[in-house]
Write an enzyme that holds these catalytic residues in place. Structure first.
Site, PDB file in Angstrom:
ATOM      1  CG  HIS A  21      -0.358   0.243   2.536  1.00  0.00           C
ATOM      2  ND1 HIS A  21      -1.083   0.640   3.635  1.00  0.00           N
ATOM      3  CD2 HIS A  21       0.921   0.130   2.973  1.00  0.00           C
ATOM      4  CE1 HIS A  21      -0.292   0.758   4.686  1.00  0.00           C
ATOM      5  NE2 HIS A  21       0.928   0.461   4.318  1.00  0.00           N
TER       6      HIS A  21
ATOM      7  CB  CYS B 188       3.482   5.412   5.190  1.00  0.00           C
ATOM      8  SG  CYS B 188       4.122   4.512   6.601  1.00  0.00           S
TER       9      CYS B 188
ATOM     10  CG  HIS C  42       5.370   0.482   2.633  1.00  0.00           C
ATOM     11  ND1 HIS C  42       4.835   1.739   2.449  1.00  0.00           N
ATOM     12  CD2 HIS C  42       4.761  -0.006   3.738  1.00  0.00           C
ATOM     13  CE1 HIS C  42       3.961   1.995   3.399  1.00  0.00           C
ATOM     14  NE2 HIS C  42       3.880   0.949   4.203  1.00  0.00           N
TER      15      HIS C  42
ATOM     16  CG  HIS D 121       2.642  -3.609   5.996  1.00  0.00           C
ATOM     17  ND1 HIS D 121       3.600  -3.250   6.918  1.00  0.00           N
ATOM     18  CD2 HIS D 121       2.178  -2.453   5.460  1.00  0.00           C
ATOM     19  CE1 HIS D 121       3.696  -1.933   6.940  1.00  0.00           C
ATOM     20  NE2 HIS D 121       2.850  -1.421   6.063  1.00  0.00           N
TER      21      HIS D 121
ATOM     22  CG  ASP E 203      -1.806 -13.529  -0.381  1.00  0.00           C
ATOM     23  OD1 ASP E 203      -1.037 -12.875   0.357  1.00  0.00           O
ATOM     24  OD2 ASP E 203      -1.494 -14.625  -0.878  1.00  0.00           O
ATOM     25  CG  HIS E 204       1.205 -12.044  -3.155  1.00  0.00           C
ATOM     26  ND1 HIS E 204       0.912 -12.887  -2.105  1.00  0.00           N
ATOM     27  CD2 HIS E 204       2.552 -12.023  -3.266  1.00  0.00           C
ATOM     28  CE1 HIS E 204       2.034 -13.364  -1.614  1.00  0.00           C
ATOM     29  NE2 HIS E 204       3.047 -12.851  -2.294  1.00  0.00           N
TER      30      HIS E 204
ATOM     31  CD  GLU F  32       0.480  -0.822   9.062  1.00  0.00           C
ATOM     32  OE1 GLU F  32       0.397  -0.240  10.167  1.00  0.00           O
ATOM     33  OE2 GLU F  32       0.385  -0.230   7.980  1.00  0.00           O
TER      34      GLU F  32
HETATM   35 NI    NI Z   1       2.514   0.520   5.633  1.00  0.00          NI
END
Ligand code: NI
Length: 150
Positions: free
Chosen positions: A18, A37, A43, A45, A83-84, A132
């Site tokens: 995100h 961010c 990036h 998580h 996911d992904h 997260e």
């Molecule tokens: Ni983040």
């Protein structure tokens, strides 16, 4: 009806990327609010989700809810959905920042559909917990849950 209420929690995980960004704000404002961010490349998580349901223990099965049904639902509706993926590209976040607070609310509304799909009037969604990072996690307990401000 049984009055013995138990809580059931189950954990799921997925990886997603995100970028925290508000289109209506300038580049400088976004950087000031979201810091790294807001990095344009995003990036990732490894998110952990814990869902908690409560309900009477069925005297016949000894269970609050069928875990296989819950797992099937969670795999299809939560894990496969996120996911992904780049969260910023998903319809659910078209008008919302991809913070984990908002992800937590979105996952709550998804699991609400599971509760509705089960023919069991006393089954309740109690909590959605989203991790997260090892240091950040978020909880939502629903509209009548703790932390509500009137
Ligand atoms: Ni983040």
């Amino acid at each position: 009806m049984s009055r013995v209420i138990a809580h059931l929690s189950r954990r799921y995980s997925f990886s997603a990327s995100h970028r925290l960004h508000v289109d209506a704000l300038s580049e400088e404002e976004n950087r000031a609010i979201f810091g790294k961010c807001n990095n344009p490349f995003g990036h990732g998580h490894g998110y952990g989700v814990q869902v908690t349901l409560s309900g009477p223990v069925d005297p016949a099965t000894g269970m609050v809810a069928n875990l296989a049904d819950l797992d099937r639902f969670a795999r299809q509706e939560v894990v496969e959905r996120f996911d992904h993926k780049n969260l910023n590209t998903l319809e659910a976040f078209r008008d919302r920042v991809t913070t984990t607070e908002n992800l937590c609310l979105e996952i709550w509304s998804i699991f609400s559909q599971f509760i509705e799909s089960v023919d069991h009037p006393q089954l309740k969604l109690e909590r959605v917990h989203v991790e997260e990072t090892g240091n950040n996690s978020f909880d939502y307990f629903g509209e009548s849950g703790p932390g509500r401000q009137d």
